[in-house]
Enzyme design. Structure first.
Site, mmCIF file in Angstrom:
data_model
loop_
_atom_site.group_PDB
_atom_site.id
_atom_site.type_symbol
_atom_site.label_atom_id
_atom_site.label_comp_id
_atom_site.label_asym_id
_atom_site.label_seq_id
_atom_site.Cartn_x
_atom_site.Cartn_y
_atom_site.Cartn_z
ATOM 1 C CD GLU A 165 1.028 1.531 3.326
ATOM 2 O OE1 GLU A 165 0.398 2.603 3.384
ATOM 3 O OE2 GLU A 165 1.579 1.118 2.299
ATOM 4 C CD GLU A 270 1.453 -3.496 -1.323
ATOM 5 O OE1 GLU A 270 1.905 -2.401 -1.678
ATOM 6 O OE2 GLU A 270 0.574 -3.627 -0.451
HETATM 7 C C1 GLA Z 1 0.376 0.746 -0.926
HETATM 8 C C2 GLA Z 1 -0.901 -0.049 -0.687
HETATM 9 C C3 GLA Z 1 -1.414 -0.647 -1.976
HETATM 10 C C4 GLA Z 1 -1.344 0.298 -3.135
HETATM 11 C C5 GLA Z 1 0.057 0.783 -3.276
HETATM 12 C C6 GLA Z 1 0.182 1.608 -4.515
HETATM 13 O O1 GLA Z 1 1.486 -0.053 -0.939
HETATM 14 O O2 GLA Z 1 -0.725 -1.071 0.235
HETATM 15 O O3 GLA Z 1 -2.740 -1.027 -1.798
HETATM 16 O O4 GLA Z 1 -2.252 1.344 -2.971
HETATM 17 O O5 GLA Z 1 0.392 1.504 -2.116
HETATM 18 O O6 GLA Z 1 -0.166 0.888 -5.659
#
Ligand code: GLA
Length: 376
Positions: A165, A270
């Site tokens: 990010e 994710e």
């Molecule tokens: C972001 C991070 C993850 C986690 C999510 C929430 O996407 O990359 O590590 O903290 O937020 O679960």
């Protein structure tokens, strides 16, 4: 010679027994077949597991994990705050267990993560209280952090999310403390250090909203720049924190194709699908039932929308299976998902393909059915 009546009946019985055994074997094979088998020729199926899964493993849960997934990540254990809470102190307890658990279960290990702007220890950006760190000192801290963690598990991790990010929507580099102190060069340096410590792990840049045109275009420029500078990046990790109507699948597809055209492999990391009313980023509404409408279960029409969404997403993933190496869910069952707490705490969300009792949901069956010829 005609068989005697007795021989005949024994024969019939053994044929029946054989077919029963065969049916049982087929049933067992289907029972033991998880998404990882169905998608075995397409991409790895990953799951994020929380620390209790590997610190206090329970047989049933472990079995489910190794039946369904062939790759795992964990949400917190590798984060700087936990693994490296002060400059001299490292805490390998959780990460060692995670790696050991994955190896025992024969799962590929997705290392999440090395460098992020959140979940950092206090004092990282100062060398004495109120004295900001120098650029040189911070760079050394960053390099030591990455080199030490990657080196410890050298040869054992399938991939590392090297930087997480670091890009803002439409605004270029996110103005984090890393950026403020080190300028954009820190991103490439992080990849170089990770590569020096383990030249076999796939090195990932991981971020959300990777289908937005502004973010995509910036990312593509970064990839050109990295290429010129010979920065060893292998993968774009597209975080899949999706909703029922975002992102636009055409834009998602454009991003898959554009990153792949720059030589990148793709991970969908994710993955979860939020079904609750949207909350605008940066707004902090108070809890209300209107924002938490499915406390007593997901109505049929919403369940169908969720199922269709997962079907559409996996159809797209399959279309680009030559570019995608990993599709990883951010969790296993709905009950443990962060989406029950974020962006508003205390709601009941249904973002995954296993329910709160870890039963398969219609969304699971829909994505299994896309490949179901393999299960029969
Ligand atoms: C972001 C991070 C993850 C986690 C999510 C929430 O996407 O990359 O590590 O903290 O937020 O679960």
């Amino acid at each position: 010679m005609k068989p005697s009546r007795r021989q005949f009946l024994t024969g019939v019985a053994s044929i029946a027994l054989l077919s029963q055994i065969k049916q049982q074997a087929i049933a067992n094979a289907i029972k033991d077949t998880g998404l990882k088998d169905l998608y075995g020729e397409d991409f790895l199926i990953g799951g994020m597991i929380q620390s209790d899964a590997f610190m206090r493993p329970k047989a049933d849960y472990t079995q489910l994990i190794s039946r369904e997934f062939n790759a795992i990540a964990t949400n917190n254990a590798f984060k700087w705050q936990y693994i490296h809470p002060t400059e001299e102190h490292w805490n390998w307890l959780f990460t060692d267990r995670f790696v050991g658990f994955g190896e025992n279960q024969n799962l590929k290990l997705l290392g999440h993560l090395l460098l992020w702007h959140a979940q950092l220890p206090m004092g990282l950006f100062s060398y004495r209280p109120h004295k900001p760190v120098t650029e040189e000192k911070l760079l050394a801290k960053m390099e030591t952090h990455i080199a030490t963690a990657v080196d410890r598990y050298q040869g054992r991790m399938y991939s590392w999310d090297v930087v997480n990010e670091a890009i803002d929507e439409n605004k270029g580099w996110r103005k984090t403390n890393w950026f403020k102190y080190l300028g954009e060069e820190y991103v490439g340096r992080a990849f170089n250090v990770a590569h020096e410590a383990d030249s076999n792990a796939m090195l990932v840049y991981n971020d959300y909203n990777m289908s937005l045109p502004g973010k995509r275009n910036f990312m593509l420029d970064v990839l050109d720049d990295f290429k010129r500078k010979r920065i060893p990046i292998d993968v774009i990790g597209m975080q899949g924190h999706f909703g029922l109507d975002y992102p636009d699948l055409n834009e998602l597809e454009k991003s898959i194709e554009a990153y792949a055209a720059k030589g990148m492999r793709i991970h969908f990391s994710e993955l979860d699908v939020d079904v609750l009313p949207n909350i605008k980023p940066g707004t902090f509404p108070k809890y209300s039932l209107a924002l938490d409408p499915y406390r007593n279960g997901l109505p049929k029409d919403m369940e169908e929308k969720l199922t269709q969404r997962y079907r559409d997403l996996f159809t797209l993933f399959l279309k680009h299976r030559d570019k995608i190496d990993v599709v990883a869910f951010w969790g296993v069952g709905d009950g443990n998902s962060w989406k029950n707490e974020f962006p508003l705490a205390g709601r009941k969300n249904y973002p995954l393909v296993f329910d709160r009792n870890l039963n398969k949901k219609p969304a699971y069956h829909a994505i299994a059915e896309l490949k179901s010829h393999k299960a029969h």
